[in-house]
Scaffold this active site. Structure first.
Site, PDB file in Angstrom:
ATOM      1  N   LYS A 158       0.826  -1.217   0.000  1.00  0.00           N
ATOM      2  CA  LYS A 158       0.000   0.000   0.000  1.00  0.00           C
ATOM      3  C   LYS A 158       0.854   1.257   0.000  1.00  0.00           C
ATOM      4  CE  LYS A 158      -4.060  -1.346   2.591  1.00  0.00           C
ATOM      5  NZ  LYS A 158      -4.792  -1.053   3.821  1.00  0.00           N
ATOM      6  N   GLY A 165      -9.095   4.291  -2.453  1.00  0.00           N
ATOM      7  CA  GLY A 165      -9.001   2.943  -3.024  1.00  0.00           C
ATOM      8  C   GLY A 165      -7.871   2.787  -4.025  1.00  0.00           C
ATOM      9  N   HIS A 208     -15.336  -4.558   5.909  1.00  0.00           N
ATOM     10  CA  HIS A 208     -14.913  -3.190   6.216  1.00  0.00           C
ATOM     11  C   HIS A 208     -15.923  -2.637   7.225  1.00  0.00           C
ATOM     12  CE1 HIS A 208     -13.467   0.978   5.075  1.00  0.00           C
ATOM     13  NE2 HIS A 208     -14.544   1.205   5.791  1.00  0.00           N
ATOM     14  N   LYS A 237     -16.498   2.054  -2.130  1.00  0.00           N
ATOM     15  CA  LYS A 237     -17.742   1.612  -1.507  1.00  0.00           C
ATOM     16  C   LYS A 237     -18.952   1.826  -2.423  1.00  0.00           C
ATOM     17  CE  LYS A 237     -15.617   2.964   2.783  1.00  0.00           C
ATOM     18  NZ  LYS A 237     -15.383   4.103   3.697  1.00  0.00           N
ATOM     19  N   GLU A 275     -11.380   3.448  10.344  1.00  0.00           N
ATOM     20  CA  GLU A 275     -11.737   2.276   9.542  1.00  0.00           C
ATOM     21  C   GLU A 275     -10.984   1.033  10.030  1.00  0.00           C
ATOM     22  OE1 GLU A 275     -12.937   4.372   5.349  1.00  0.00           O
ATOM     23  OE2 GLU A 275     -10.959   3.437   5.428  1.00  0.00           O
ATOM     24  N   GLU A 288      -7.176   2.648   8.702  1.00  0.00           N
ATOM     25  CA  GLU A 288      -6.767   4.044   8.537  1.00  0.00           C
ATOM     26  C   GLU A 288      -7.843   4.944   9.153  1.00  0.00           C
ATOM     27  OE1 GLU A 288      -6.941   5.975   4.827  1.00  0.00           O
ATOM     28  OE2 GLU A 288      -8.769   4.993   4.185  1.00  0.00           O
ATOM     29  N   ASN A 290     -10.052   8.503   8.385  1.00  0.00           N
ATOM     30  CA  ASN A 290     -10.425   9.553   7.442  1.00  0.00           C
ATOM     31  C   ASN A 290     -10.795  10.795   8.234  1.00  0.00           C
ATOM     32  OD1 ASN A 290     -10.064   8.176   4.994  1.00  0.00           O
ATOM     33  ND2 ASN A 290     -11.958   7.061   5.332  1.00  0.00           N
ATOM     34  N   ARG A 292     -12.407  13.605   7.717  1.00  0.00           N
ATOM     35  CA  ARG A 292     -13.375  14.450   6.999  1.00  0.00           C
ATOM     36  C   ARG A 292     -14.768  13.847   7.135  1.00  0.00           C
ATOM     37  NH1 ARG A 292     -14.186  10.528   3.183  1.00  0.00           N
ATOM     38  NH2 ARG A 292     -12.302   9.480   2.492  1.00  0.00           N
TER      39      ARG A 292
END
Ligand code: ADP
Length: 445
Positions: A158, A165, A208, A237, A275, A288, A290, A292
């Site tokens: 990654k 994604g 997820h 998603k 997540e 991770e 996010n 926002r």
């Protein structure tokens, strides 16, 4: 007190944010590219400023143009929505230095969580489990191979700066590792400007599951429950629901606590999402954070009754959280289907003119969209037309309601993913909760 907010975004999220602003008595400034001059967010804003041509790099990502728009309209806050500048720490920092309230966390929090390797380290300090993998960026392919053998194949390489994604390579065997690793490195550099990659164990069967959190500037953090977003295509998603179904209470409690601990550990304020990957043996691992508002926030709004965007404004305005954990009550079940302008089989974008559209309504149905008859869906941006969100007493009721709402939905002129969602709502893997992130790779809806 915030008086006027510039919404540095477009489409359904710009409209969504303006709705909360209107209710709070905050004036709005819309910004738009030339191709978006007739967009709904432009018509809805109290004022609108053109910030450049169609290409995002020249408009919605054009920081000098957005700063000029703030200046000429005298806006005292900026809401970045999701995508575009939402997780751009430099932009948040400029706003902070400019004395304009950035409706989001501090630039430090964005910077820290934007580096997925640093984020892993930060949460590990407070004992939040992370996906087994490398502790730092791997620069040499031989070292990567050695670590991957220790972790055990399959692995996923990654990009540390990845998002949306992109920047991920799944590797099934040592023989294909070196090639995949070098490709991942060069793709990371070209897509994100940083070549750093790291390695995680790849779980073939995982869900997820993410937790919505909310923190203020005084150190209080609460969670607003969890969501399942396993139905994805190419790590993007397609369907989200809240709460995440079929999770034993004792695991859910640990997961929610881990999310709050992670947010506290990085001194997080404003709303954010932690997540996780949840694997069938009952373990969960941090993926991770996010920093926002997320596309799928309405499912959480449905089960909590809390307007998350309104809370974002209040927190950024320096107010204390008005909820303690005990004040947050989760009720029922909510599902969201993303309606994209795409072919429902191959998911190829289908831009064009909306000839007509008719949205479902009735009890427990919400539609967040920015399309209208005559609107031209441009090819320059993502293909999300809108989101269909339903709420029911339980998951089965939510699924029945979603079926009914999808049947009522009419969009003519472009192809949409509506048919895909209809099939999914009848798919027994979905209805019975076999929700794996590789669903689309393994099964046909
Ligand atoms: P992004 O920042 O691009 O969204 P994430 O790290 O959040 O990337 O991962 C996106 C998706 O990729 C996850 O929701 C999951 O479906 C898949 N994924 C990521 N890491 C793993 C892993 N180690 N094992 C299995 N699936 C993974």
């Amino acid at each position: 007190m915030i008086h006027k907010a510039l919404i540095a975004n477009r489409g359904e999220i710009a409209v969504r944010i303006m709705r909360s602003c209107r209710e709070m008595g905050i004036k709005t400034v819309g910004v738009y590219s030339t191709i978006d001059k007739d967009a709904m967010h432009v018509r809805m804003a109290d004022q609108a400023v053109c910030i450049g041509p169609a290409a995002s790099a020249d408009s919605y990502l054009n920081v000098p143009a957005i700063l000029s728009a703030i200046e000429i309209t005298d806006a005292d806050a900026v809401h970045p929505g999701y995508g575009f500048l939402a997780e751009n720490a430099a932009f948040a920092e400029i706003c902070e230095n400019y004395g304009v309230k950035f409706i989001g966390p501090s630039s430090e929090a964005i910077r820290l969580m934007g580096d997925k390797i640093e984020a892993r380290r930060a949460v590990q300090k407070v004992k939040v489990p992370v996906v087994p993998g490398s502790d730092s960026a791997i620069t040499e392919e031989e070292e990567g191979l050695k670590i991957s053998k220790e972790i055990g194949f399959p692995v996923i390489v990654k990009a540390a700066a990845g998002g949306g994604g992109r920047g991920m390579k799944i590797v099934h065997s040592p023989a294909s590792f070196i090639n995949a690793f070098l490709t991942a490195q060069s793709e990371a550099l070209s897509a994100f400007g940083i070549a750093d990659v790291y390695i995680e164990k790849y779980f073939e069967q995982a869900r997820h599951v993410e937790v919505q959190i909310m923190g203020d500037r005084f150190g209080s953090v609460v969670h607003l429950g969890d969501r399942d977003c396993s139905i994805q295509r190419r790590h993007q998603k397609l369907i989200e629901e809240a709460p995440a179904p079929f999770i034993p209470a004792r695991i859910r409690n640990r997961l929610l606590k881990a999310a709050v601990d992670a947010a506290v550990a990085v001194n997080y304020n404003n709303v954010g999402t932690i997540e996780f990957l949840y694997v069938p043996d009952g373990e969960f691992y941090f993926l991770e954070m996010n920093t926002r508002i997320q596309v799928e926030h309405p499912v959480t709004e449905a089960i909590t009754g809390i307007d998350i965007v309104r809370e974002q404004f209040r927190i950024a305005d320096g107010k204390k959280l008005r909820y303690e954990q005990k004040d947050i009550h989760l009720r029922g079940h909510s599902i969201e289907c993303r309606i994209n302008a795409e072919d429902p089989e191959k998911f190829i974008p289908s831009p064009g003119t909306i000839r007509s559209c008719l949205f479902p309504g009735g009890f427990g149905v919400r539609v967040d969209t920015a399309i209208y008859p005559g609107y031209v869906v441009p090819s320059a941006y993502d293909s999300l037309l809108g989101k269909l969100i339903v709420h029911g007493d339980d998951r089965n009721e939510a699924i029945s309601r979603m079926r009914r709402a999808l049947d009522e939905l009419r969009i003519d002129g472009v192809q949409t993913t509506t048919e895909f969602h209809k099939k999914m709502m009848a798919n027994t893997d979905f209805t019975e909760g076999r929700l794996w992130t590789n669903f689309m790779g393994k099964a046909r809806a």
